[in-house]
Design a protein around this motif. Structure first.
Motif, PDB file in Angstrom:
ATOM      1  N   ALA A   1      -2.081  -2.621   6.699  1.00 46.17           N
ATOM      2  CA  ALA A   1      -3.161  -3.085   5.803  1.00 46.17           C
ATOM      3  C   ALA A   1      -4.482  -2.528   6.287  1.00 46.17           C
ATOM      4  O   ALA A   1      -4.707  -2.397   7.488  1.00 46.17           O
ATOM      5  CB  ALA A   1      -3.219  -4.610   5.798  1.00 46.17           C
ATOM      6  N   ALA A   2      -5.325  -2.190   5.355  1.00 47.01           N
ATOM      7  CA  ALA A   2      -6.652  -1.687   5.728  1.00 47.01           C
ATOM      8  C   ALA A   2      -7.548  -1.658   4.509  1.00 47.01           C
ATOM      9  O   ALA A   2      -7.077  -1.682   3.373  1.00 47.01           O
ATOM     10  CB  ALA A   2      -6.543  -0.267   6.295  1.00 47.01           C
TER      11      ALA A   2
ATOM     12  N   LEU B   1      -2.685  -8.464   0.355  1.00 45.20           N
ATOM     13  CA  LEU B   1      -3.808  -9.327  -0.035  1.00 45.20           C
ATOM     14  C   LEU B   1      -3.503 -10.068  -1.333  1.00 45.20           C
ATOM     15  O   LEU B   1      -3.703 -11.270  -1.450  1.00 45.20           O
ATOM     16  CB  LEU B   1      -5.082  -8.480  -0.192  1.00 45.20           C
ATOM     17  CG  LEU B   1      -6.343  -9.213  -0.619  1.00 45.20           C
ATOM     18  CD1 LEU B   1      -6.741 -10.265   0.412  1.00 45.20           C
ATOM     19  CD2 LEU B   1      -7.492  -8.233  -0.827  1.00 45.20           C
TER      20      LEU B   1
ATOM     21  N   ALA C   1      -9.133   1.050   3.184  1.00 44.34           N
ATOM     22  CA  ALA C   1      -8.935   2.468   3.478  1.00 44.34           C
ATOM     23  C   ALA C   1      -9.828   3.387   2.637  1.00 44.34           C
ATOM     24  O   ALA C   1      -9.751   4.609   2.772  1.00 44.34           O
ATOM     25  CB  ALA C   1      -7.465   2.839   3.267  1.00 44.34           C
TER      26      ALA C   1
ATOM     27  N   LYS D   1     -11.970   1.315  12.219  1.00 41.13           N
ATOM     28  CA  LYS D   1     -10.580   1.564  12.628  1.00 41.13           C
ATOM     29  C   LYS D   1     -10.477   1.700  14.153  1.00 41.13           C
ATOM     30  O   LYS D   1      -9.475   1.299  14.747  1.00 41.13           O
ATOM     31  CB  LYS D   1     -10.046   2.837  11.951  1.00 41.13           C
ATOM     32  CG  LYS D   1      -9.842   2.721  10.446  1.00 41.13           C
ATOM     33  CD  LYS D   1      -8.731   1.778  10.041  1.00 41.13           C
ATOM     34  CE  LYS D   1      -7.371   2.234  10.461  1.00 41.13           C
ATOM     35  NZ  LYS D   1      -6.308   1.287   9.972  1.00 41.13           N
TER      36      LYS D   1
ATOM     37  N   LEU E   1      -1.035 -12.703   1.918  1.00 35.00           N
ATOM     38  CA  LEU E   1      -1.647 -13.087   3.199  1.00 35.00           C
ATOM     39  C   LEU E   1      -2.951 -12.310   3.340  1.00 35.00           C
ATOM     40  O   LEU E   1      -2.942 -11.070   3.380  1.00 35.00           O
ATOM     41  CB  LEU E   1      -0.718 -12.759   4.385  1.00 35.00           C
ATOM     42  CG  LEU E   1      -1.338 -12.960   5.774  1.00 35.00           C
ATOM     43  CD1 LEU E   1      -1.648 -14.441   6.036  1.00 35.00           C
ATOM     44  CD2 LEU E   1      -0.431 -12.418   6.874  1.00 35.00           C
TER      45      LEU E   1
ATOM     46  N   GLY F   1       2.475   1.456   3.514  1.00 31.44           N
ATOM     47  CA  GLY F   1       3.210   0.215   3.755  1.00 31.44           C
ATOM     48  C   GLY F   1       4.467   0.120   2.907  1.00 31.44           C
ATOM     49  O   GLY F   1       5.491  -0.425   3.340  1.00 31.44           O
TER      50      GLY F   1
ATOM     51  N   GLY G   1      -0.412  -9.955  -2.987  1.00 34.92           N
ATOM     52  CA  GLY G   1       0.990 -10.367  -3.116  1.00 34.92           C
ATOM     53  C   GLY G   1       1.762  -9.591  -4.163  1.00 34.92           C
ATOM     54  O   GLY G   1       2.565 -10.156  -4.895  1.00 34.92           O
ATOM     55  N   LYS G   2       1.527  -8.268  -4.232  1.00 33.38           N
ATOM     56  CA  LYS G   2       2.316  -7.480  -5.203  1.00 33.38           C
ATOM     57  C   LYS G   2       3.413  -6.681  -4.502  1.00 33.38           C
ATOM     58  O   LYS G   2       3.529  -6.731  -3.291  1.00 33.38           O
ATOM     59  CB  LYS G   2       1.401  -6.578  -6.036  1.00 33.38           C
ATOM     60  CG  LYS G   2       0.480  -5.696  -5.260  1.00 33.38           C
ATOM     61  CD  LYS G   2      -0.454  -4.965  -6.224  1.00 33.38           C
ATOM     62  CE  LYS G   2      -1.342  -4.021  -5.449  1.00 33.38           C
ATOM     63  NZ  LYS G   2      -2.724  -4.037  -5.750  1.00 33.38           N
TER      64      LYS G   2
ATOM     65  N   GLY H   1       0.828  -1.217   0.000  1.00 30.49           N
ATOM     66  CA  GLY H   1       0.000   0.000   0.000  1.00 30.49           C
ATOM     67  C   GLY H   1       0.854   1.255   0.000  1.00 30.49           C
ATOM     68  O   GLY H   1       2.093   1.193   0.082  1.00 30.49           O
ATOM     69  N   PHE H   2       0.216   2.392  -0.077  1.00 29.75           N
ATOM     70  CA  PHE H   2       0.904   3.684  -0.122  1.00 29.75           C
ATOM     71  C   PHE H   2       1.857   3.834   1.075  1.00 29.75           C
ATOM     72  O   PHE H   2       3.058   4.051   0.912  1.00 29.75           O
ATOM     73  CB  PHE H   2      -0.159   4.793  -0.159  1.00 29.75           C
ATOM     74  CG  PHE H   2       0.352   6.187   0.035  1.00 29.75           C
ATOM     75  CD1 PHE H   2       1.563   6.603  -0.504  1.00 29.75           C
ATOM     76  CD2 PHE H   2      -0.401   7.114   0.747  1.00 29.75           C
ATOM     77  CE1 PHE H   2       2.029   7.906  -0.333  1.00 29.75           C
ATOM     78  CE2 PHE H   2       0.050   8.418   0.923  1.00 29.75           C
ATOM     79  CZ  PHE H   2       1.256   8.806   0.395  1.00 29.75           C
TER      80      PHE H   2
ATOM     81  N   PRO I   1      -1.759  11.110   4.730  1.00 28.60           N
ATOM     82  CA  PRO I   1      -0.327  11.026   4.421  1.00 28.60           C
ATOM     83  C   PRO I   1      -0.013  11.622   3.049  1.00 28.60           C
ATOM     84  O   PRO I   1      -0.776  11.437   2.102  1.00 28.60           O
ATOM     85  CB  PRO I   1      -0.045   9.517   4.445  1.00 28.60           C
ATOM     86  CG  PRO I   1      -1.375   8.841   4.416  1.00 28.60           C
ATOM     87  CD  PRO I   1      -2.368   9.801   4.955  1.00 28.60           C
TER      88      PRO I   1
HETATM   89  N1  LIG Z   1      -4.369   7.048   2.956  1.00 33.00           N
HETATM   90  C1  LIG Z   1      -4.925   7.836   3.882  1.00 33.00           C
HETATM   91  O1  LIG Z   1      -5.446   8.921   3.568  1.00 33.00           O
HETATM   92  C2  LIG Z   1      -4.872   7.446   5.342  1.00 33.00           C
HETATM   93  C3  LIG Z   1      -5.200   8.410   6.316  1.00 33.00           C
HETATM   94  C4  LIG Z   1      -5.124   8.067   7.661  1.00 33.00           C
HETATM   95  C5  LIG Z   1      -4.771   6.780   8.031  1.00 33.00           C
HETATM   96  N2  LIG Z   1      -4.507   5.848   7.078  1.00 33.00           N
HETATM   97  C6  LIG Z   1      -4.175   4.488   7.501  1.00 33.00           C
HETATM   98  O2  LIG Z   1      -2.876   4.180   7.029  1.00 33.00           O
HETATM   99  C7  LIG Z   1      -2.770   2.784   6.758  1.00 33.00           C
HETATM  100  C8  LIG Z   1      -2.256   2.593   5.351  1.00 33.00           C
HETATM  101  O3  LIG Z   1      -3.172   3.183   4.428  1.00 33.00           O
HETATM  102  P1  LIG Z   1      -2.825   3.255   2.877  1.00 33.00           P
HETATM  103  O4  LIG Z   1      -3.412   4.495   2.345  1.00 33.00           O
HETATM  104  O5  LIG Z   1      -1.374   2.984   2.686  1.00 33.00           O
HETATM  105  O6  LIG Z   1      -3.662   2.004   2.332  1.00 33.00           O
HETATM  106  P2  LIG Z   1      -3.669   1.393   0.849  1.00 33.00           P
HETATM  107  O7  LIG Z   1      -2.705   2.126  -0.019  1.00 33.00           O
HETATM  108  O8  LIG Z   1      -5.101   1.333   0.427  1.00 33.00           O
HETATM  109  O9  LIG Z   1      -3.105  -0.080   1.046  1.00 33.00           O
HETATM  110  C9  LIG Z   1      -3.862  -1.034   1.699  1.00 33.00           C
HETATM  111  C10 LIG Z   1      -3.013  -2.260   1.934  1.00 33.00           C
HETATM  112  O10 LIG Z   1      -3.816  -3.210   2.650  1.00 33.00           O
HETATM  113  C11 LIG Z   1      -3.762  -4.458   1.971  1.00 33.00           C
HETATM  114  N3  LIG Z   1      -5.004  -5.185   2.256  1.00 33.00           N
HETATM  115  C12 LIG Z   1      -6.270  -4.774   2.039  1.00 33.00           C
HETATM  116  N4  LIG Z   1      -7.133  -5.740   2.415  1.00 33.00           N
HETATM  117  C13 LIG Z   1      -6.383  -6.780   2.895  1.00 33.00           C
HETATM  118  C14 LIG Z   1      -6.685  -8.071   3.401  1.00 33.00           C
HETATM  119  N5  LIG Z   1      -7.934  -8.523   3.517  1.00 33.00           N
HETATM  120  N6  LIG Z   1      -5.665  -8.882   3.767  1.00 33.00           N
HETATM  121  C15 LIG Z   1      -4.385  -8.442   3.656  1.00 33.00           C
HETATM  122  N7  LIG Z   1      -4.025  -7.245   3.180  1.00 33.00           N
HETATM  123  C16 LIG Z   1      -5.029  -6.415   2.802  1.00 33.00           C
HETATM  124  C17 LIG Z   1      -3.553  -4.118   0.512  1.00 33.00           C
HETATM  125  O11 LIG Z   1      -3.043  -5.236  -0.207  1.00 33.00           O
HETATM  126  P3  LIG Z   1      -3.149  -5.292  -1.848  1.00 33.00           P
HETATM  127  O12 LIG Z   1      -2.335  -4.137  -2.366  1.00 33.00           O
HETATM  128  O13 LIG Z   1      -2.542  -6.609  -2.199  1.00 33.00           O
HETATM  129  O14 LIG Z   1      -4.603  -5.182  -2.175  1.00 33.00           O
HETATM  130  C18 LIG Z   1      -2.546  -2.960   0.654  1.00 33.00           C
HETATM  131  O15 LIG Z   1      -1.251  -3.486   0.879  1.00 33.00           O
HETATM  132  C19 LIG Z   1      -4.162   2.214   7.031  1.00 33.00           C
HETATM  133  O16 LIG Z   1      -4.195   1.729   8.340  1.00 33.00           O
HETATM  134  C20 LIG Z   1      -5.075   3.408   6.920  1.00 33.00           C
HETATM  135  O17 LIG Z   1      -6.250   3.224   7.685  1.00 33.00           O
HETATM  136  C21 LIG Z   1      -4.523   6.145   5.741  1.00 33.00           C
END
Ligand SMILES: NC(=O)c1ccc[n+]([C@@H]2O[C@H](COP(=O)([O-])OP(=O)(O)OC[C@H]3O[C@@H](n4cnc5c(N)ncnc54)[C@H](OP(=O)(O)O)[C@@H]3O)[C@@H](O)[C@H]2O)c1
Length: 282
Positions: free
Chosen positions: A60-61, A27, A63, A129, A36, A13, A29-30, A10-11, A149
């Protein structure tokens, strides 16, 4: 310390995986991650039992705020229940656990929220959350709340607010930015660094990581335009109420960072935007 990032594709991660140069799962595996699905308690137990990380960071979330509103059960499973399974498995395997969370656990009435302020989420994403936070904290974890972020999205899995605004301005397109949504965006590069500092200092509990500046989305985009020398006349002032969302959005969600600032230095928004500008050049 052997580290594992869940959601490493993810962004956010992606930055964690790169900084710790560690194993990651996702989810699908990229991005060099192993597959997982965290909605399977058994798969989590097997993976952690086999790989024996000493530090597990869950980024992971589900999101997407609108999707969470439509698929509330799934959001509760991924953002809430799965965190219980991950944190419990971490504790059983003597690993430290870090849960990434969000400003959306607050209702946005007050702003400048500190770690003692009572959460009161107003949409399904925030509710799920918050359940995740509670589950993590039962297992002696760190909960790191971040907010909008910003930085280059190397994972390229979605358009972040920051990159959408930057791309539009760069292509002479207008950007609508709310004047009544007050935020404190998190510099994405700070996330893994702050986690490392918290772990080194043996901290547990809730921490806020955000900019010290509290500003409207409009002012944030204006700062982006200024730093990247783009045309600020393209930024249009709107109200959050002009957007038609299924999920309610909290208005004033800025996070107070006094607690983490005792051990971690947060640079100014201007400085961080300049660092991103330099990164685009290289
Ligand atoms: N982006 C925002 O604006 C923001 C703001 C505040 C807090 N946050 C928090 O920051 C964290 C990271 O957010 P992000 O924006 O980086 O998220 P993101 O880019 O949407 O990435 C989500 C990640 O979660 C994985 N995932 C989703 N469902 C899953 C499942 N069932 N099992 C395993 N992995 C799963 C995805 O895997 P795949 O890529 O393989 O699908 C991906 O690696 C989260 O906790 C989010 O709540 C984000």
């Amino acid at each position: 310390m052997k580290t594992l990032v869940i959601g490493g594709s993810g962004f956010v991660g992606y930055y964690i995986k790169k900084y710790f140069d560690c194993q990651g799962t996702s989810l699908t595996g990229k991005e060099g991650c192993q597959k997982l699905d965290i909605t399977s308690e058994r798969d989590i137990g097997e993976f952690i039992g086999k790989n024996r990380p000493e530090l597990i960071i869950n980024s992971a979330a589900m999101a997407n705020v609108e999707l969470c509103e439509k698929e509330s059960n799934k959001s509760m499973l991924v953002n809430g229940q799965a965190v219980e399974w991950l944190a419990r498995s971490a504790q059983e395997n003597n690993a430290k656990f870090v849960q990434i969370s969000t400003d959306y656990v607050f209702d946005g009435e007050k702003g400048d929220y500190n770690e003692l302020d009572k959460p009161n989420p107003i949409n399904q994403y925030g509710k799920s959350k918050l359940v995740g936070e509670e589950n993590a904290l039962r297992h002696d974890a760190i909960v790191l709340r971040i907010e909008m972020p910003y930085g280059i999205n190397f994972a390229k899995n979605k358009n972040t607010f920051f990159e959408s605004a930057l791309n539009n301005l760069s292509n002479d397109k207008e950007v609508n930015a709310a004047i009544d949504q007050i935020i404190s965006p998190t510099y994405v590069e700070d996330v893994p660094k702050a986690i490392e500092t918290l772990i080194t200092n043996s901290r547990t509990g809730v921490f806020h990581l955000a900019s010290k500046e509290k500003l409207s989305r409009y002012d944030f985009v204006t700062q982006i335009a200024r730093t990247f020398e783009l045309n600020a006349d393209l930024i249009k002032k709107v109200s959050l109420d002009d957007f038609k969302f299924d999920a309610k959005r909290p208005k004033k969600t800025s996070l107070n960072t006094d607690k983490i600032s005792e051990i971690f230095t947060i640079d100014s928004l201007n400085r961080n935007l300049s660092k991103i500008k330099d990164m685009y050049k290289t």
